[in-house]
Design a protein around this motif. Structure first.
Motif, PDB file in Angstrom:
ATOM      1  N   SER A  59       7.426 -22.764   0.220  1.00 30.48           N
ATOM      2  CA  SER A  59       8.112 -21.526  -0.120  1.00 30.48           C
ATOM      3  C   SER A  59       7.315 -20.870  -1.235  1.00 30.48           C
ATOM      4  O   SER A  59       7.171 -21.448  -2.311  1.00 30.48           O
ATOM      5  CB  SER A  59       9.542 -21.839  -0.564  1.00 30.48           C
ATOM      6  N   VAL A  60       6.790 -19.669  -0.962  1.00 30.89           N
ATOM      7  CA  VAL A  60       5.871 -19.057  -1.917  1.00 30.89           C
ATOM      8  C   VAL A  60       5.982 -17.535  -1.840  1.00 30.89           C
ATOM      9  O   VAL A  60       6.265 -16.985  -0.772  1.00 30.89           O
ATOM     10  CB  VAL A  60       4.416 -19.525  -1.635  1.00 30.89           C
ATOM     11  N   THR A  61       5.773 -16.860  -2.961  1.00 26.99           N
ATOM     12  CA  THR A  61       5.747 -15.396  -2.962  1.00 26.99           C
ATOM     13  C   THR A  61       4.363 -14.912  -2.537  1.00 26.99           C
ATOM     14  O   THR A  61       3.384 -15.668  -2.605  1.00 26.99           O
ATOM     15  CB  THR A  61       6.049 -14.826  -4.368  1.00 26.99           C
ATOM     16  N   ILE A  62       4.292 -13.665  -2.132  1.00 25.57           N
ATOM     17  CA  ILE A  62       2.992 -13.089  -1.765  1.00 25.57           C
ATOM     18  C   ILE A  62       2.057 -13.089  -2.975  1.00 25.57           C
ATOM     19  O   ILE A  62       0.879 -13.406  -2.847  1.00 25.57           O
ATOM     20  CB  ILE A  62       3.155 -11.676  -1.169  1.00 25.57           C
ATOM     21  N   SER A  63       2.581 -12.771  -4.144  1.00 28.21           N
ATOM     22  CA  SER A  63       1.741 -12.762  -5.355  1.00 28.21           C
ATOM     23  C   SER A  63       1.156 -14.138  -5.636  1.00 28.21           C
ATOM     24  O   SER A  63      -0.040 -14.268  -5.914  1.00 28.21           O
ATOM     25  CB  SER A  63       2.550 -12.297  -6.568  1.00 28.21           C
ATOM     26  N   ALA A  64       1.998 -15.170  -5.565  1.00 30.74           N
ATOM     27  CA  ALA A  64       1.511 -16.533  -5.812  1.00 30.74           C
ATOM     28  C   ALA A  64       0.521 -16.954  -4.737  1.00 30.74           C
ATOM     29  O   ALA A  64      -0.465 -17.642  -5.018  1.00 30.74           O
ATOM     30  CB  ALA A  64       2.686 -17.509  -5.873  1.00 30.74           C
ATOM     31  N   LYS A  73      -3.925  -8.926  -2.868  1.00 35.53           N
ATOM     32  CA  LYS A  73      -2.512  -8.964  -2.488  1.00 35.53           C
ATOM     33  C   LYS A  73      -2.238  -8.108  -1.246  1.00 35.53           C
ATOM     34  O   LYS A  73      -1.448  -8.486  -0.387  1.00 35.53           O
ATOM     35  CB  LYS A  73      -1.662  -8.499  -3.669  1.00 35.53           C
ATOM     36  N   GLY A  74      -2.914  -6.979  -1.122  1.00 33.78           N
ATOM     37  CA  GLY A  74      -2.736  -6.108   0.044  1.00 33.78           C
ATOM     38  C   GLY A  74      -3.189  -6.797   1.326  1.00 33.78           C
ATOM     39  O   GLY A  74      -2.508  -6.717   2.360  1.00 33.78           O
ATOM     40  N   GLN A  75      -4.317  -7.476   1.273  1.00 33.30           N
ATOM     41  CA  GLN A  75      -4.815  -8.198   2.445  1.00 33.30           C
ATOM     42  C   GLN A  75      -3.875  -9.335   2.809  1.00 33.30           C
ATOM     43  O   GLN A  75      -3.583  -9.565   3.986  1.00 33.30           O
ATOM     44  CB  GLN A  75      -6.226  -8.742   2.199  1.00 33.30           C
ATOM     45  N   ILE A  76      -3.388 -10.037   1.822  1.00 33.08           N
ATOM     46  CA  ILE A  76      -2.438 -11.127   2.077  1.00 33.08           C
ATOM     47  C   ILE A  76      -1.168 -10.560   2.712  1.00 33.08           C
ATOM     48  O   ILE A  76      -0.639 -11.133   3.670  1.00 33.08           O
ATOM     49  CB  ILE A  76      -2.112 -11.905   0.776  1.00 33.08           C
ATOM     50  N   SER A  77      -0.692  -9.426   2.221  1.00 30.62           N
ATOM     51  CA  SER A  77       0.516  -8.796   2.786  1.00 30.62           C
ATOM     52  C   SER A  77       0.322  -8.449   4.251  1.00 30.62           C
ATOM     53  O   SER A  77       1.209  -8.686   5.078  1.00 30.62           O
ATOM     54  CB  SER A  77       0.889  -7.531   2.006  1.00 30.62           C
ATOM     55  N   ARG A  78      -0.833  -7.895   4.594  1.00 34.31           N
ATOM     56  CA  ARG A  78      -1.115  -7.554   6.001  1.00 34.31           C
ATOM     57  C   ARG A  78      -1.147  -8.810   6.866  1.00 34.31           C
ATOM     58  O   ARG A  78      -0.603  -8.848   7.966  1.00 34.31           O
ATOM     59  CB  ARG A  78      -2.440  -6.787   6.101  1.00 34.31           C
TER      60      ARG A  78
END
Length: 152
Positions: A59-64, A73-78
Motif C-alpha cells: 500500500s503506497v502513495t504515488i508520491s512515495a 510523479k507525472g510519469q508514475i501517475s500515467r
C-alpha cells in the motif's frame, strides 16, 4: 611493490565483478520483459517495475512510489492509470491524508504476477539446486551489503 600488486589485484577483481553484474543485468532485463508480457501482453518493463513495487510495498502513495523509483510523479501517475485500467492495482483514499490515495495490488493482479513469475522462479531454483544453502545465504547477505552500502 606489494601494495601496488594488491591494488592492481583489487582493481581486476572489481572489474571482473562489474562484468558479471553486466551479464546478470542483461539476463535480468530479459526476465523483466518476459514477465511484463506474461502479466499483460504489451506491458512495458517500466510499468512492470511500478507494479511490482506496489506489490512489494502493499500500500503506497504515488508520491512515495515516485520517490522510491526515483521517477517523475507525472510519469508514475500515467503508469498507475494504465495498471488500474488493466485491473492490476486499485486506489483507495488515504485515511491519514484526504488529498491522497493509496495504491494496492488487486487479487487479480497478484494472481497474474504469480503466474508470470513462476517460470523464472523455477529456473532460479533449478540453477541453485546443487548450491549449498550456506552459499545461497552468503550470496544474499553479500548482495544486501553491496546494495545497502554496508560492509559485510
Amino acid at each position: 611493490m606489494a601494495e601496488t600488486d594488491a591494488r592492481e589485484a583489487r582493481t581486476e577483481a572489481v572489474r571482473a565483478l562489474e562484468a558479471e553484474f553486466g551479464e546478470l543485468i542483461t539476463q535480468f532485463r530479459r526476465v523483466i520483459v518476459e514477465n511484463a508480457h506474461r502479466v499483460s501482453p504489451g506491458m512495458l518493463p517500466g510499468a512492470y517495475k511500478v507494479f511490482t513495487t506496489i506489490v512489494r510495498r502493499e500500500s503506497v502513495t504515488i508520491s512515495a512510489l515516485a520517490e522510491s523509483l526515483m521517477s517523475d510523479k507525472g510519469q508514475i501517475s500515467r503508469t498507475v492509470r494504465e495498471l488500474e485500467a488493466l485491473g492490476l492495482v486499485v486506489r483507495t483514499p488515504d485515511p491519514t491524508d484526504g488529498r491522497s490515495s493509496l495504491l494496492s495490488p488487486t487479487p487479480e493482479g497478484l494472481e497474474r504476477l504469480a503466474a508470470a513469475r513462476h517460470p523464472r522462479e523455477s529456473a532460479l531454483a533449478d540453477s541453485l539446486e546443487n548450491w549449498r544453502l550456506a552459499d545461497i545465504e552468503r550470496l544474499t547477505h553479500l548482495l544486501h551489503a553491496l546494495t545497502s552500502g554496508t560492509t559485510p
